[in-house]
Design a protein around this motif. Structure first.
Motif, PDB file in Angstrom:
ATOM      1  N   LYS A   1       0.857  -1.186   0.000  1.00  0.00           N
ATOM      2  CA  LYS A   1       0.000   0.000   0.000  1.00  0.00           C
ATOM      3  C   LYS A   1       0.891   1.233   0.000  1.00  0.00           C
TER       4      LYS A   1
ATOM      5  N   PHE B   1       3.568   8.303  -1.760  1.00  0.00           N
ATOM      6  CA  PHE B   1       3.042   8.720  -3.060  1.00  0.00           C
ATOM      7  C   PHE B   1       3.830   9.890  -3.638  1.00  0.00           C
TER       8      PHE B   1
ATOM      9  N   PHE C   1      -4.076  12.087  -4.660  1.00  0.00           N
ATOM     10  CA  PHE C   1      -4.098  10.926  -3.773  1.00  0.00           C
ATOM     11  C   PHE C   1      -5.513  10.661  -3.264  1.00  0.00           C
TER      12      PHE C   1
ATOM     13  N   LEU D   1      -7.697   9.179  -5.949  1.00  0.00           N
ATOM     14  CA  LEU D   1      -7.335   7.789  -6.227  1.00  0.00           C
ATOM     15  C   LEU D   1      -7.746   6.834  -5.109  1.00  0.00           C
ATOM     16  N   ASP D   2      -7.788   7.311  -3.878  1.00  0.00           N
ATOM     17  CA  ASP D   2      -8.095   6.478  -2.707  1.00  0.00           C
ATOM     18  C   ASP D   2      -9.588   6.164  -2.669  1.00  0.00           C
ATOM     19  N   GLU D   3     -10.011   5.262  -3.540  1.00  0.00           N
ATOM     20  CA  GLU D   3     -11.427   4.957  -3.716  1.00  0.00           C
ATOM     21  C   GLU D   3     -12.085   4.358  -2.474  1.00  0.00           C
TER      22      GLU D   3
ATOM     23  N   ARG E   1      -4.685   4.907   2.134  1.00  0.00           N
ATOM     24  CA  ARG E   1      -3.545   4.261   1.494  1.00  0.00           C
ATOM     25  C   ARG E   1      -4.001   3.780   0.132  1.00  0.00           C
ATOM     26  N   LEU E   2      -3.087   3.765  -0.827  1.00  0.00           N
ATOM     27  CA  LEU E   2      -3.434   3.321  -2.172  1.00  0.00           C
ATOM     28  C   LEU E   2      -2.997   1.891  -2.397  1.00  0.00           C
ATOM     29  N   SER E   3      -3.918   1.088  -2.894  1.00  0.00           N
ATOM     30  CA  SER E   3      -3.564  -0.264  -3.335  1.00  0.00           C
ATOM     31  C   SER E   3      -2.988  -0.141  -4.735  1.00  0.00           C
TER      32      SER E   3
ATOM     33  N   GLU F   1      -5.784   0.781  -7.126  1.00  0.00           N
ATOM     34  CA  GLU F   1      -6.137   2.202  -7.102  1.00  0.00           C
ATOM     35  C   GLU F   1      -5.062   3.034  -7.806  1.00  0.00           C
ATOM     36  N   PHE F   2      -3.817   2.694  -7.575  1.00  0.00           N
ATOM     37  CA  PHE F   2      -2.699   3.432  -8.158  1.00  0.00           C
ATOM     38  C   PHE F   2      -2.667   3.314  -9.682  1.00  0.00           C
TER      39      PHE F   2
ATOM     40  N   HIS G   1      -9.525   7.761 -13.758  1.00  0.00           N
ATOM     41  CA  HIS G   1     -10.086   8.542 -12.646  1.00  0.00           C
ATOM     42  C   HIS G   1     -10.248  10.007 -13.018  1.00  0.00           C
TER      43      HIS G   1
END
Length: 143
Positions: free
Chosen positions: A31, A37, A69, A72-74, A79-81, A84-85, A93
């Motif tokens: 993550k 990021f 960020f 993107l953080d759906e 934290r971004l998976s 998502e990234f 997005h």
């Protein structure tokens, strides 16, 4: 097109995203935090504090990287998976966000649907080429 520009092919974009994700994920937990990021860029002190406080998605943040960020953080876990990234490389997005912003503004009565009357009303109040510029980031110089 893919022959001349192989990086535009979806599979290539996703491979590049996966590689970049691995490089940014300093603690290798799968993550990305907001600080990770940022990558090699200097992280502003207020963003470190914002991240440490498990940033509140309901409060706007002025920093463009932090805004990206948050979009993107759906799942909202701060934290971004990798999934998502990956959207950052495909541009999905941005398209969804821009279209939602565009449609929300046109939907004058807020019913979740856009009628022809709402489109005509909005169109009459704006110069048509400025609609594109406003919602999709073009400048007058580019039009």
């Amino acid at each position: 097109v893919h022959y001349f520009h192989p990086a535009s092919k979806q599979e290539v974009l996703l491979l590049e995203a996966g590689k970049q994700f691995e490089e940014l994920d300093k603690d290798k937990d799968g993550k990305l935090t907001l600080v990770e990021f940022y990558g090699d860029f200097e992280v502003p002190a207020e963003i470190i504090a914002y991240s440490a406080a498990k940033h509140d998605h309901t409060k706007p943040v002025k920093d463009a990287v932090a805004q990206e960020f948050v979009v993107l953080d759906e799942d909202g876990d701060h934290r971004l998976s990798v999934e998502e990234f990956k959207h950052i490389h495909t541009g999905e997005h941005h398209i969804r966000h821009d279209m939602q912003t565009f449609l929300t503004e046109i939907d004058a009565d807020g019913d979740g649907h856009v009628s022809m009357e709402e489109i005509e009303t909005k169109y009459d109040t704006m110069d048509s080429h400025h609609v594109v510029a406003r919602y999709f980031g073009s400048t007058d110089d580019e039009l």
